[in-house]
Design an enzyme around this catalytic site. Structure first.
Site, mmCIF file in Angstrom:
data_model
loop_
_atom_site.group_PDB
_atom_site.id
_atom_site.type_symbol
_atom_site.label_atom_id
_atom_site.label_comp_id
_atom_site.label_asym_id
_atom_site.label_seq_id
_atom_site.Cartn_x
_atom_site.Cartn_y
_atom_site.Cartn_z
ATOM 1 N N ALA B 34 1.115 -0.906 0.056
ATOM 2 C CA ALA B 34 0.234 0.202 0.407
ATOM 3 C C ALA B 34 0.782 1.091 0.324
ATOM 4 O O ALA B 34 0.540 2.376 -0.451
ATOM 5 C CB ALA B 34 -0.778 -0.047 0.527
ATOM 6 N N ASP B 125 7.183 -3.251 5.537
ATOM 7 C CA ASP B 125 5.258 -4.148 5.946
ATOM 8 C C ASP B 125 6.348 -3.986 7.327
ATOM 9 O O ASP B 125 5.105 -5.228 8.748
ATOM 10 C CB ASP B 125 4.464 -4.969 5.919
ATOM 11 C CG ASP B 125 5.349 -6.281 5.731
ATOM 12 O OD1 ASP B 125 5.884 -6.368 5.932
ATOM 13 O OD2 ASP B 125 4.237 -6.947 4.533
ATOM 14 N N GLU B 128 12.192 -5.172 11.182
ATOM 15 C CA GLU B 128 13.552 -5.522 10.836
ATOM 16 C C GLU B 128 13.899 -5.458 9.796
ATOM 17 O O GLU B 128 15.109 -5.217 9.395
ATOM 18 C CB GLU B 128 13.088 -7.489 10.738
ATOM 19 C CG GLU B 128 14.670 -8.025 10.177
ATOM 20 C CD GLU B 128 14.440 -9.491 10.324
ATOM 21 O OE1 GLU B 128 15.897 -10.539 9.628
ATOM 22 O OE2 GLU B 128 12.880 -9.958 10.326
ATOM 23 N N CYS B 166 18.877 8.919 13.132
ATOM 24 C CA CYS B 166 18.376 7.655 13.086
ATOM 25 C C CYS B 166 17.476 6.522 13.828
ATOM 26 O O CYS B 166 17.594 7.195 14.016
ATOM 27 C CB CYS B 166 19.476 6.910 12.226
ATOM 28 S SG CYS B 166 20.632 5.859 13.518
ATOM 29 N N CYS B 182 1.423 -12.829 13.966
ATOM 30 C CA CYS B 182 1.177 -10.652 13.321
ATOM 31 C C CYS B 182 -0.708 -11.541 12.927
ATOM 32 O O CYS B 182 -0.838 -10.955 11.929
ATOM 33 C CB CYS B 182 2.369 -10.366 12.556
ATOM 34 S SG CYS B 182 2.018 -8.698 11.728
ATOM 35 N N CYS B 242 24.370 5.294 13.921
ATOM 36 C CA CYS B 242 24.823 7.052 12.725
ATOM 37 C C CYS B 242 26.039 7.038 13.501
ATOM 38 O O CYS B 242 26.903 7.704 13.499
ATOM 39 C CB CYS B 242 23.436 7.222 12.913
ATOM 40 S SG CYS B 242 22.747 8.321 13.684
#
Lengths: 74, 336
Positions: B34, B125, B128, B166, B182, B242
């Site tokens: 999406a 989505d 990870e 970051c 999920c 970072c």
């Protein structure tokens, strides 16, 4: 005591640290970022950050695209 | 400049010069769901010169409610999302170079997929993939824009490596327990569009070098509950990514298999991708059950399972969320 949470007044117990407040509010600690009085509080400092009366807290949720957190369901 | 972009050129912050700059710009989108299809459509129409869109999955009917580049015929043909997206983008704007890449975004190919692009857009989505994306972007010094939506809630943040916080500055470690449990509560298309619109706008600003108008915040909205929140992330000098430039996700091993978010399905990946002869495989499998397919993938029904095999050897096994079962079916019917 009263704080401002995401723009709304919220009664919370006195003497909490931010870490304790996040737990008290049942927010998912591993996926929220919290700004206190316009200053983001790094996670490492949550346990040393005291919440004072009239503090203004903004909470945003880190979402992944899976299911929403408990707090979003409320 | 053609009439195509006239309204956008009239917008003073872009103008003729900005339009030319967009035509020389390159954006890579990770994920053609999406978020990614919305981003790609808008950037193609805006005349961004080169677009790459990367996705591992194929179009299904349940995608059509929110994945705006796809239609019923794409779902009926089981087209890989990257292939269907590339076709639509070419039809939308033939001035630009559009490229769909059918691949999983993973440690071994992450840098290669994003290198040379001006901006990376997050259309993934899961958490990870975003930590991997953050690693690759910070390592290569490419700005990226996080975006996500679930239910009616959407969130976004722009990362400029070395300049802004970051992802790991704000959320040092990924949230746990979500990837494997999920069961989704769904999502409405406008929530995704809200996040994607912010991401695209930030991308245009980045491409035009207008960093002073970037919002600089982590923005979130519950567009059903009418709640809008924002916090201003700060760079953490001690940040693992970072600050210390430790790229744990980029250096990580790509997993051979993993269950697919809430779909009662397992994805299997080969350690070394190799070309499969789908036509030969299809003829071999026909005696076991119905086989359908196209030039990109083959679908084999073996109730209660359904095996979808891609030409690079990758497979999605539906009907189980047990990787061992999936591996067993793959070994038996496709080969090891």
């Amino acid at each position: 005591m009263t704080i401002q949470l995401n723009g709304r007044e919220q009664e919370v117990p006195e003497g909490l640290t931010l870490a304790e407040l996040v737990a008290w509010l049942k927010l998912p600690a591993d996926r929220v970022a919290v700004e206190r009085n316009l200053d983001i509080v790094p996670r490492a400092r949550w346990a040393q950050t005291s919440i004072e009366e009239h503090d203004r807290l903004e909470v945003v949720h880190f979402v992944g695209g899976g299911r929403p957190t408990e707090s979003l369901r409320r | 400049m053609t009439e195509k972009y006239s309204r956008q050129i009239l917008f003073a912050p872009i103008g003729e010069a900005g339009q030319k700059r967009l035509a020389r710009s390159r954006v890579v989108i990770i994920g053609a769901g999406a978020l990614g299809t919305f981003q790609a459509s808008q950037l193609a129409r805006a005349g961004v010169g080169a677009l790459r869109i990367v996705d591992r999955d194929f179009v299904e009917e349940s995608n059509l409610q929110r994945q705006m580049l796809f239609d019923e015929s794409d779902a009926a043909q089981n087209l890989p999302k990257a292939v269907a997206a590339e076709r639509k983008l070419r039809a939308i704007n033939s001035d630009i170079r559009s490229e769909g890449v059918v691949a999983d975004f993973e440690p071994r190919n992450a840098e290669e997929l994003v290198r040379g692009f001006d901006v990376i857009l997050d259309g993934t989505d899961n958490f990870e993939a975003r930590y991997l994306l953050n690693d690759a972007a910070v390592k290569l010094g490419i700005p990226w824009v996080y975006g996500a939506a679930v239910g009616s809630y959407a969130a976004t943040m722009t990362v400029r490596p070395g300049e802004t916080a970051c992802l790991a500055c704000v959320f040092p470690v990924p949230p746990v327990g979500l990837g494997d449990t999920c069961d989704t509560v769904g999502v409405i298309a406008p929530a995704v569009a809200w996040a994607a619109a912010e991401q695209v706008t930030e991308t245009l600003k980045l491409l035009l070098g207008r960093v002073e108008v970037l919002h600089g915040e982590f923005l979130s909205a519950d567009i059903w509950g009418n709640k809008f929140q924002r916090v201003r992330p700060r760079r953490d000098p001690a940040c693992r990514v970072c600050g210390a430039r430790e790229f744990r996700y980029l250096d990580g091993e790509s997993s051979f298999s993993g269950s697919l978010c809430g779909r009662n399905a397992v994805q299997l990946r080969q350690a070394d991708s190799r070309a499969l002869d789908l036509r030969e495989l299809g003829m071999r499998l026909e005696r076991f059950g119905p086989v359908r397919g196209n030039e990109f993938l083959l679908r084999f029904e073996l109730a209660p399972y359904e095996l979808t095999v891609f030409s690079d050897g990758r497979a999605i096994i539906k009907g189980t969320d047990d990787p061992a079962v999936a591996r067993g079916l793959y070994a038996k019917y496709v080969g090891s």
